[in-house]
Scaffold this motif. Structure first.
Motif: not given
Length: 253
Positions: A189, A219, A223, A247-248
């Protein structure tokens, strides 16, 4: 292949933060969850009460091989030997760029302290679980990394170096344990909104990261926890030695 609902899962450092979110995610799917903690006893027990009767809290310092062995014996007698290891435990650390050590003050002991938990803890756990994995020809190991490998936007030298070493161990362990039916993968992440470790991060930093992320937000622990479930599930049975960045879309692998 074991569905999530038939697995016993050990999550290290699960008393709070990301580890707690991961434990809750497995509990939601019906798994038996061993919540490991070192100092967060009250939080770990409260988490188990929240998850339900299939969760138990176990105290152990993962850097101590004897403590790890004793913990696994306790888990086996109450929940069944772990099929899945999620190594999330983190040495004490605060993500505060203003307070971090730069190269002018950083010492090897700073890196070694992080590596002892990240890498040494993983090694102790994998070695202790290997006979069980071999006996059942099945196992899942999931380590927790960081997207600072790809984009050290804040140069946390000690933390990132230790996680980099953990990624190397993840990939070499995948090669060594593959013949035993064991997959070994990492989930990385970025800065998570919010954990105890990231609580020291100023809101302006969170807002800056959100603005640079395709999904437009930072994030969350929940998630990232859902991505961990994938590697433990039957759908990931042919995936090993990988590092999945959650991490989007902020960075790429």
């Amino acid at each position: 292949m074991k569905p999530l609902s038939e697995q016993t899962v050990l999550v290290t450092g699960a008393g709070r933060g990301l580890g707690a979110a991961i434990a809750r995610a497995f509990g939601r799917e019906g798994a038996r969850v061993a919540v490991n903690y070192r100092a967060s006893a009250d939080a770990a027990r409260a988490l188990c009460d929240q998850i339900g009767p299939n969760a138990r809290a176990f105290c152990a310092d993962v850097t101590d091989p004897d403590a790890v062995a004793a913990m696994l014996d306790e888990i086996a007698s109450s929940l069944g030997a772990p099929d899945v290891l999620v190594h999330n435990a983190l040495a004490d650390f605060a993500f505060n760029g203003d307070a971090r050590k730069g190269l002018d003050t950083l010492e090897w002991d700073d890196i070694a302290q992080q590596a002892e938990t990240a890498v040494g803890g993983a090694l102790n756990l994998i070695r202790a679980l290997r006979p069980h994995f071999a006996a059942q020809n099945f196992g899942r190991v999931i380590t927790i990394g960081t997207n600072l490998f790809q984009n050290p936007v804040v140069p946390y030298h000690d933390y990132t170096a230790a996680k980099g070493a953990l990624l190397a161990l993840t990939r070499t362990a995948a090669r060594d344990l593959g013949p035993l039916g064991v997959t070994v993968n990492m989930v990385s992440g970025g800065l998570l909104r919010v954990t105890d470790a990231s609580a020291a991060t100023p809101d302006a930093v969170f807002d800056l990261i959100a603005a640079q992320t395709p999904l437009g937000h930072v994030t969350t622990p929940d998630e990232l926890a859902d991505a961990v479930l994938f590697f433990a599930s039957p759908w990931a049975r042919a995936v090993t030695g990988q590092n999945l960045i959650v991490d989007g879309g902020l960075v790429s692998g």
